[in-house]
Motif scaffolding. Structure first.
Motif, short mmCIF file in Angstrom:
data_model
loop_
_atom_site.label_atom_id
_atom_site.label_comp_id
_atom_site.label_asym_id
_atom_site.label_seq_id
_atom_site.Cartn_x
_atom_site.Cartn_y
_atom_site.Cartn_z
N LEU A 142 0.94 -1.00 0.02
CA LEU A 142 -0.36 0.22 0.20
C LEU A 142 0.66 1.43 -0.09
N ILE A 143 2.07 0.89 0.99
CA ILE A 143 2.68 2.24 0.80
C ILE A 143 3.10 3.13 -0.14
N SER A 144 3.59 2.00 -1.10
CA SER A 144 4.66 1.47 -2.41
C SER A 144 3.67 2.10 -3.05
N ARG A 145 2.40 2.07 -3.25
CA ARG A 145 1.45 2.04 -4.11
C ARG A 145 1.31 3.79 -4.39
N ASP A 186 27.46 6.72 11.68
CA ASP A 186 26.47 5.86 10.86
C ASP A 186 25.90 5.69 10.05
N LEU A 187 25.16 5.81 9.64
CA LEU A 187 24.29 6.33 7.99
C LEU A 187 24.91 7.03 7.42
N ASN A 188 24.87 7.54 6.48
CA ASN A 188 25.83 8.20 4.91
C ASN A 188 24.04 8.68 5.23
N GLY A 189 23.98 10.22 4.79
CA GLY A 189 23.61 11.46 4.87
C GLY A 189 22.45 11.01 4.21
N VAL A 190 22.84 10.70 2.21
CA VAL A 190 22.03 10.27 1.48
C VAL A 190 21.21 9.55 1.77
N GLU A 191 21.20 8.45 2.27
CA GLU A 191 20.30 7.08 2.99
C GLU A 191 19.11 8.23 4.72
N VAL A 192 20.10 9.02 5.03
CA VAL A 192 18.87 9.16 6.13
C VAL A 192 17.68 10.36 4.77
N ALA A 193 18.02 11.17 4.81
CA ALA A 193 17.26 12.44 3.45
C ALA A 193 16.95 10.75 2.71
N ARG A 194 16.82 9.90 2.06
CA ARG A 194 15.73 8.50 1.52
C ARG A 194 15.05 8.22 1.92
N ARG A 195 15.46 7.82 3.46
CA ARG A 195 14.62 7.33 4.24
C ARG A 195 13.30 8.89 4.97
N LEU A 196 13.41 9.34 4.83
CA LEU A 196 12.53 10.55 5.26
C LEU A 196 12.35 10.91 3.87
N LEU A 197 12.25 11.19 2.67
CA LEU A 197 11.71 12.07 1.65
C LEU A 197 10.45 10.45 1.28
N ALA A 198 10.62 9.09 1.68
CA ALA A 198 10.09 7.79 1.64
C ALA A 198 9.26 8.09 2.32
N PHE A 222 1.98 -9.51 14.36
CA PHE A 222 3.62 -10.41 13.97
C PHE A 222 4.45 -9.83 13.30
N MET A 223 5.50 -9.18 14.16
CA MET A 223 6.52 -8.51 13.20
C MET A 223 7.55 -8.25 13.62
N ASP A 224 7.95 -8.54 12.71
CA ASP A 224 10.06 -9.40 12.67
C ASP A 224 10.62 -8.19 12.56
N GLU A 225 12.01 -8.18 12.46
CA GLU A 225 13.32 -6.80 12.97
C GLU A 225 12.95 -6.40 10.93
N SER A 226 13.11 -7.81 10.62
CA SER A 226 13.35 -7.60 9.38
C SER A 226 11.88 -6.61 8.62
N ALA A 227 10.32 -7.90 8.94
CA ALA A 227 9.63 -7.17 8.21
C ALA A 227 9.31 -5.75 8.44
N ALA A 228 9.83 -5.18 10.05
CA ALA A 228 9.17 -3.76 10.32
C ALA A 228 10.52 -2.63 9.70
N ASP A 229 11.58 -3.82 9.15
CA ASP A 229 12.79 -2.42 8.69
C ASP A 229 12.17 -2.40 6.81
N GLN A 230 11.58 -3.57 6.34
CA GLN A 230 10.93 -3.50 5.19
C GLN A 230 9.97 -2.93 4.98
N ALA A 231 9.20 -1.95 5.73
CA ALA A 231 8.26 -1.02 5.92
C ALA A 231 8.77 0.04 6.12
N GLU A 232 9.67 0.30 6.79
CA GLU A 232 10.16 1.82 7.18
C GLU A 232 11.05 2.04 5.92
N ARG A 233 11.37 1.59 4.91
CA ARG A 233 12.10 1.38 3.51
C ARG A 233 11.11 1.71 2.84
N ALA A 234 9.99 1.37 3.22
CA ALA A 234 9.16 1.65 2.04
C ALA A 234 8.60 2.69 2.25
#
Length: 209
Positions: A67-70, A178-190, A86-98
């Motif tokens: 839904l988020i991706s669409r 820790d994270l590259n600044g560009v990656e932080v920006a990408r996640r915020l923009l997502a 039913f949320m594991d760390e991998s699924a939570a990371d997947q949702a946040e990256r989306a």
């Protein structure tokens, strides 16, 4: 008649949970619509605007991540919070990256939910400063506050993302511990493609266009 703070869409196939969430949020002066599927939610989101979406991770048909991706593919910047029993760390990371603003375990932590509702309203002009030179960051934050702008400082990328903020502007150092600044920006923009990003660096060779 009380003023309505805004409109929230709940995407949840469990009728009892959906009704409970509606009752809670309507009691806080939000107008709430309910969809039992992501497919119907996409239709509703094309028909009207919402300040925020609260969706289950697992749904019949498309799930919460899809839904988020669409939404992001369609250019919609509405913030989305995901819920799951039913949320594991991998699924939570997947949702946040989306682009999920946060992932809430069921039963939902109401205080955390209330905080996100305040974020959805976004009545203040927030500037997020992501800079590991804390003294510099605090000086910038103080200057912004003197101009009437709310500001928050995070010394690293993970700390910035964990605050679950939706700033109007993010001032981000390209080189963080820790994270590259560009990656932080990408996640915020997502989370919200309308966030304005300003990169800063003391190292010209790392400048980006």
């Amino acid at each position: 008649m009380r003023d309505v703070k805004g409109h929230i869409l709940v995407v949840e196939d469990d009728p009892e949970l959906a009704d409970n969430l509606v009752e809670i949020m309507e009691g806080l002066d939000w107008q709430v619509d309910v969809s039992r599927s992501a497919e119907r939610a996409l239709e509703l989101l094309r028909e009207r605007s919402y300040e925020g979406v609260l969706t289950d991770f697992r749904l019949p048909g498309l799930g919460g991540v899809e839904l988020i991706s669409r939404l992001r593919e369609a250019g919609a910047h509405v913030p989305v919070v995901v819920m799951s029993a039913f949320m594991d760390e991998s699924a939570a990371d997947q949702a946040e990256r989306a682009g999920a603003l946060d992932v809430l375990a069921k039963p939902v932590d109401l205080e955390r939910l209330f905080g996100h509702l305040e974020t959805f309203s976004r009545t203040n002009r927030l500037v997020l400063i992501v800079e590991d030179n804390v003294s510099l960051a605090e000086n910038v934050a103080e200057a912004l506050r003197e101009e009437g702008l709310a500001s928050e400082v995070a010394p690293d990328g993970l700390g910035a993302l964990s605050r679950r903020l939706l700033p109007q502007v993010a001032l981000i150092d390209l080189r963080l511990p820790d994270l590259n600044g560009v990656e932080v920006a990408r996640r915020l923009l997502a989370r919200d493609p309308t966030i304005k990003i300003l990169f800063v660096t003391a190292h010209a060779e790392h400048a980006v266009q």
